[in-house]
Design a protein around this motif. Structure first.
Motif, PDB file in Angstrom:
ATOM      1  N   UNK A 103     -50.518  38.216  10.945  1.00  0.00           N
ATOM      2  CA  UNK A 103     -51.451  38.099   9.626  1.00  0.00           C
ATOM      3  C   UNK A 103     -50.936  39.493   8.602  1.00  0.00           C
TER       4      UNK A 103
ATOM      5  N   UNK B 228     -48.254  31.677   8.327  1.00  0.00           N
ATOM      6  CA  UNK B 228     -49.568  32.034   8.506  1.00  0.00           C
ATOM      7  C   UNK B 228     -50.615  31.839   7.587  1.00  0.00           C
ATOM      8  N   UNK B 229     -50.290  32.243   6.147  1.00  0.00           N
ATOM      9  CA  UNK B 229     -51.136  32.170   4.953  1.00  0.00           C
ATOM     10  C   UNK B 229     -51.012  31.005   4.283  1.00  0.00           C
TER      11      UNK B 229
ATOM     12  N   UNK C  93     -56.798  36.163  15.252  1.00  0.00           N
ATOM     13  CA  UNK C  93     -55.421  35.567  15.648  1.00  0.00           C
ATOM     14  C   UNK C  93     -54.634  35.765  16.754  1.00  0.00           C
TER      15      UNK C  93
END
Lengths: 282, 266
Positions: free
Chosen positions: A87, A45-46, A132
């Motif tokens: 997240x 995700x990051x 998200x």
């Protein structure tokens, strides 16, 4: 033991949290869920993972392996009753110019309160979400599809996985929320029942609990089973006494019956006697 | 070795639980969040071993993109009821994701336009009993026109009989482009100049897109080219009560809501 050695290629492994302590007693279906939830690498995700196994340095032509090492992310306890869609909080440093010292920085997801609608539960739920999460709901064409399709490691929050258990249980019971509308009930069941194939009933029962919740649930279950299986001596002895009394009373009544019979047959018995017969030889 | 085995296991677990294909939606959707990059890439580790311990410099990140501020594409929805300004039942419309989620999907006015729903709601447009508007904005036009009051300005000196083109010109003065064929006057002819008709009401029927009909309130006003002959100016004439020119139209006029000033504090 031998199988474990084979599995680990002879390398010593420390006992994981599922192999020691109270969690070791938990059923295999919970352990399966826990592995899916906490011990699986979630979707990136990051960071952007690189493709391929090898890459070549443009300048030197040197070949090096591609190793996607995830950026460490942590999930604060508040995220457990919210929907962050995978997240988390990234803690690190920013270097704003090459001459200045690095500055600590937290990259925190933007949260907002919104509503999600679960078609299976027929409920509107007000929750704190990230953009998200909403986007994933839209991309999966609905909250239920998103929750049911996504593995627990990507749902991440306890709320999401417990909602998944509720939805699966409702599907198992044939959507009781639509009891008054059979047509709609059939529609919803047809749409979502394909998700039940991936789980056994026991797996659904043990899905979506935290380790502490699962342990306490297991304890309650064990105690209940124990209570059911153990019978107090008081009850056993009482039953024995009643049996005895019943037997005794039966004997008594039998005796009485005999006496009565004897009484009734006194004349026949008298008539049978022949006082002039010879004495019977034994 | 163990690491590769573990990663293979991870993929297997995911494939087992995930009914989506591996290259499905989930993997395109790594967005709406901070995407970071290490300023100093982490050291390479031996195959099969766990990654090396991070040093402080490995925690220095650079922002690649913040997807919260990126423009997101519109999403398609199928309307399950009439939505004013958007479309009729069964229409597939493309709207901004926030509007679609908050205004249409959550209240149940629309469903996602996925293949199953496209098949399911294929003939909802034919079977529905709801009204069908000719265009998305037709409902707004009906609402607006039923709210206004048109002042039909007629000559005070030259004799006339009211014709659709008079009303058309009055509409144009108020900012509405209405074609002549769309205006239907009352059956009784209105003839003037007649000072008894001054400031009295009648209703015309306007047909929008040859389909939606709406009654519009009009008032006769006499006007002369000679400034001396002109009638005195009445401010906010629409606030004053009035009577119908044709008594049969009283019931029609009563059904039209009275003109309400937008900025008037109640």
């Amino acid at each position: 033991m031998a199988s474990k050695v084979l599995r680990t290629f002879g390398k010593f492994q420390h006992a994981t949290c599922l192999e020691k302590g109270p969690a070791a007693l938990l059923p295999e279906s919970y352990k399966k869920f826990y592995r899916e939830w906490k011990l699986t690498t979630p979707t990136a995700v990051h960071y952007t993972p690189e493709d391929g196994r090898w890459k070549r340095n443009e300048v030197t032509g040197e070949v090096s392996p591609v190793q996607n090492i995830p950026i460490p992310v942590f999930f604060p306890k508040e995220s457990d009753d919210q929907l962050w869609g995978g997240e988390g909080v990234v803690q690190g440093f920013q270097q704003r110019s090459h001459l200045s010292r690095r500055v600590p920085h937290f990259w925190i997801p933007m949260l907002k309160r919104s509503v999600v609608y679960s078609e299976v539960l027929d409920k509107y739920i007000s929750v704190v979400v990230t953009d998200r999460a909403l986007r994933l709901i839209n991309a999966h064409y609905g909250f239920d599809h998103y929750i049911l399709k996504t593995p627990a490691c990507d749902l991440q929050s306890l709320l999401a996985v417990s909602l998944k258990r509720k939805i699966l249980q409702d599907l198992q019971n044939g959507c009781p929320s639509y009891a008054e509308r059979p047509d709609k009930q059939k529609d919803v069941l047809d749409q979502y029942k394909k998700y039940l194939d991936a789980y056994t009933p026991e797996e659904i029962e043990w899905y979506g609990y935290s380790l502490a919740q699962a342990v306490s649930k297991f304890k309650v279950q064990q105690e209940k089973e124990k209570e059911e299986s153990t019978v107090p001596f008081k009850q056993i002895f009482r039953a024995q006494l009643i049996e005895k009394l019943k037997a005794a009373s039966l004997d008594e009544s039998n005796n009485q019956m005999k006496e009565l019979e004897e009484g009734n047959s006194a004349t026949s018995w008298l008539s049978k006697i022949n006082p002039f017969s010879k004495k019977q030889e034994t | 070795m163990w690491k590769t085995f573990n990663s293979a296991l991870t993929t297997a677990i995911k494939a087992q639980n995930n009914l989506l294909p591996v290259n499905g939606l989930l993997y395109q959707q790594a967005r709406t969040t901070f995407v970071l990059k290490r300023k100093h890439p982490a050291q390479l580790h031996k195959a099969g071993c766990s990654p090396k311990k991070f040093r402080n410099k490995h925690y220095i990140y650079e922002l690649v993109k913040d997807t919260n501020i990126e423009l997101q594409p519109d999403i398609d929805v199928i309307l399950t009821s009439v939505v004013e300004g958007l479309g009729n039942t069964g229409d597939t419309v493309s709207v901004r994701p926030t509007i679609a989620y908050q205004k249409l999907l959550l209240p149940g006015l629309a469903v996602y336009a996925n293949p199953e729903n496209r098949e399911k709601y294929k003939d909802i447009a034919e079977t529905t009993t709801e009204v069908k508007y000719s265009t998305p904005s037709a409902a707004y036009t009906v609402k607006t026109l039923s709210r206004v009051l048109i002042s039909v300005v007629m000559n005070k000196d030259v004799p006339w009989t009211l014709k659709p083109w008079h009303v058309k010109a009055s509409f144009r003065k108020c900012g509405y482009a209405v074609p002549e064929y769309a205006i239907e006057l009352p059956a009784t002819p209105i003839v003037g100049p007649n000072m008894e008709l001054e400031n009295k009401e009648f209703a015309v029927t306007v047909t929008i897109n040859k389909q939606e009909k709406v009654n519009v309130r009009c008032r006769i006003h006499h006007w002369s080219t000679d400034p001396i002959d002109r009638l005195p100016f009445i401010p906010n004439f629409w606030d004053n009560p009035s009577e119908p020119i044709i008594p049969e139209q009283k019931s029609v006029l009563d059904t039209i809501p009275p003109k309400v000033a937008r900025n008037k504090s109640q």
